[in-house]
Design an enzyme around this catalytic site. Structure first.
Site, PDB file in Angstrom:
ATOM      1  N   LYS A  34       0.845  -1.193   0.000  1.00 19.90           N
ATOM      2  CA  LYS A  34       0.000   0.000   0.000  1.00 19.90           C
ATOM      3  C   LYS A  34       0.882   1.245   0.000  1.00 19.90           C
ATOM      4  CE  LYS A  34      -2.093   1.587   3.816  1.00 19.90           C
ATOM      5  NZ  LYS A  34      -1.833   3.058   3.909  1.00 19.90           N
ATOM      6  N   ASP A  61      -3.564   4.391  -1.685  1.00 19.36           N
ATOM      7  CA  ASP A  61      -4.463   4.782  -0.593  1.00 19.36           C
ATOM      8  C   ASP A  61      -4.424   6.295  -0.397  1.00 19.36           C
ATOM      9  OD1 ASP A  61      -5.967   4.837   1.768  1.00 19.36           O
ATOM     10  OD2 ASP A  61      -4.252   4.307   3.025  1.00 19.36           O
ATOM     11  N   LYS A  63      -7.531   8.146  -0.466  1.00 22.63           N
ATOM     12  CA  LYS A  63      -8.814   8.498   0.175  1.00 22.63           C
ATOM     13  C   LYS A  63      -9.431   9.766  -0.417  1.00 22.63           C
ATOM     14  CE  LYS A  63      -7.558   6.418   4.651  1.00 22.63           C
ATOM     15  NZ  LYS A  63      -6.111   6.147   4.439  1.00 22.63           N
ATOM     16  N   ASP A  66     -14.084  14.754  -2.544  1.00 20.94           N
ATOM     17  CA  ASP A  66     -14.293  16.098  -3.082  1.00 20.94           C
ATOM     18  C   ASP A  66     -15.577  16.074  -3.900  1.00 20.94           C
ATOM     19  OD1 ASP A  66     -13.791  18.793  -4.062  1.00 20.94           O
ATOM     20  OD2 ASP A  66     -11.664  18.428  -3.699  1.00 20.94           O
ATOM     21  N   THR A 121     -10.456   3.120  11.169  1.00 19.27           N
ATOM     22  CA  THR A 121     -10.346   2.221  12.318  1.00 19.27           C
ATOM     23  C   THR A 121      -9.852   2.939  13.573  1.00 19.27           C
ATOM     24  OG1 THR A 121      -8.195   1.499  11.448  1.00 19.27           O
ATOM     25  CG2 THR A 121     -10.096   0.083  11.027  1.00 19.27           C
ATOM     26  N   ARG A 213       2.957  -1.160  10.805  1.00 20.01           N
ATOM     27  CA  ARG A 213       4.013  -1.209  11.811  1.00 20.01           C
ATOM     28  C   ARG A 213       4.377  -2.599  12.316  1.00 20.01           C
ATOM     29  NH1 ARG A 213       1.282   3.792  14.937  1.00 20.01           N
ATOM     30  NH2 ARG A 213      -0.462   2.905  13.777  1.00 20.01           N
TER      31      ARG A 213
END
Length: 234
Positions: A34, A61, A63, A66, A121, A213
């Site tokens: 990603k 990614d 997002k 608009d 999340t 991570r």
């Protein structure tokens, strides 16, 4: 559709991102990755092309959120990068999602998977009510956004692993669920609120899990990736 683990390349430079990917040079199959806002804004579309040239599938990614015409034009530009998955915010309305599909579809009909973010999340019920003034239960909001995305013709949604099963029940087994918020059972949850393990995400019906991570900051990222694949894919 097979399940897969997507590694979040949350790095601030080309050098760090490619240095990380160099560690996977010996893997038989290149990991799905990603590229999010941090790396894309630092390096631009060139990093997408470079990672793609190395043989990785890419989830871009960004997002998008608009007015429909702006998102349509942006998606038309992004379609030239030949990524495998791209996303936008379902909160932008069905009209925006329909415009996005129109923009990203190439003249030959080809396009990446297009998925919509339902609720992040990191969002809790309390934050949704106090900050967004959305009083409905979070799971109802996620499901409503998912249904709107399906009606707009999108391929799936980004949701919590905890919601993947109900999304499939409502939108069909072929409607893709991409789920971040995944941590190993013995790991730190960080800034995530709605989290689960790779094994549990598999049980609840996630199609793709996005892991950052726990892999990128592991002592041995390749071993952490393999562990994640074993727990999620089997």
């Amino acid at each position: 559709m097979g399940k897969d683990v997507i590694i979040a390349l949350d790095f601030e430079s080309r050098e760090k991102a490619l240095g990380f990917l160099d560690r996977f040079a010996g893997e038989a199959r290149k990991p799905f990755v990603k590229i999010g806002m941090e790396l894309y804004y630092a390096e631009g579309p060139a990093i997408v092309r470079e990672v793609k040239a190395r043989g990785h599938k890419i989830f871009l990614d960004l997002k998008l959120h608009d007015i429909p015409n702006t998102v349509k034009k942006a998606m038309a530009v992004l379609s030239n990068l030949d990524v495998d998955m791209v996303n936008l915010h379902a909160a932008g309305t069905r009209a925006m999602m329909e415009a996005a599909l129109e923009g990203v579809t190439r003249p030959d009909g080809a396009r990446p998977l297009v998925i919509a973010v339902t609720q992040l999340t990191s969002t809790s019920q309390e934050r949704m009510a106090s900050d967004l003034l959305i009083e409905r239960p979070l799971d109802q909001v996620v499901l409503h956004y998912a249904k709107c995305a399906a009606q707009a013709g999108l391929d799936g949604v980004v949701c919590s692993p905890l919601e993947a099963g109900t999304v499939h029940d409502a939108c069909g087994s072929g409607f893709v669920t991409v789920t971040p918020g995944v941590r190993f059972a013995d790991g730190d949850v960080g800034d995530q609120v709605r989290v689960t393990t790779p094994a549990k995400a598999r049980e609840t019906g996630s199609d793709y899990i996005v892991v950052g991570r726990p892999i990128t900051q592991a002592e041995d990222p390749v071993a952490a990736y393999r562990r994640c694949v074993e727990e999620f894919v089997g």
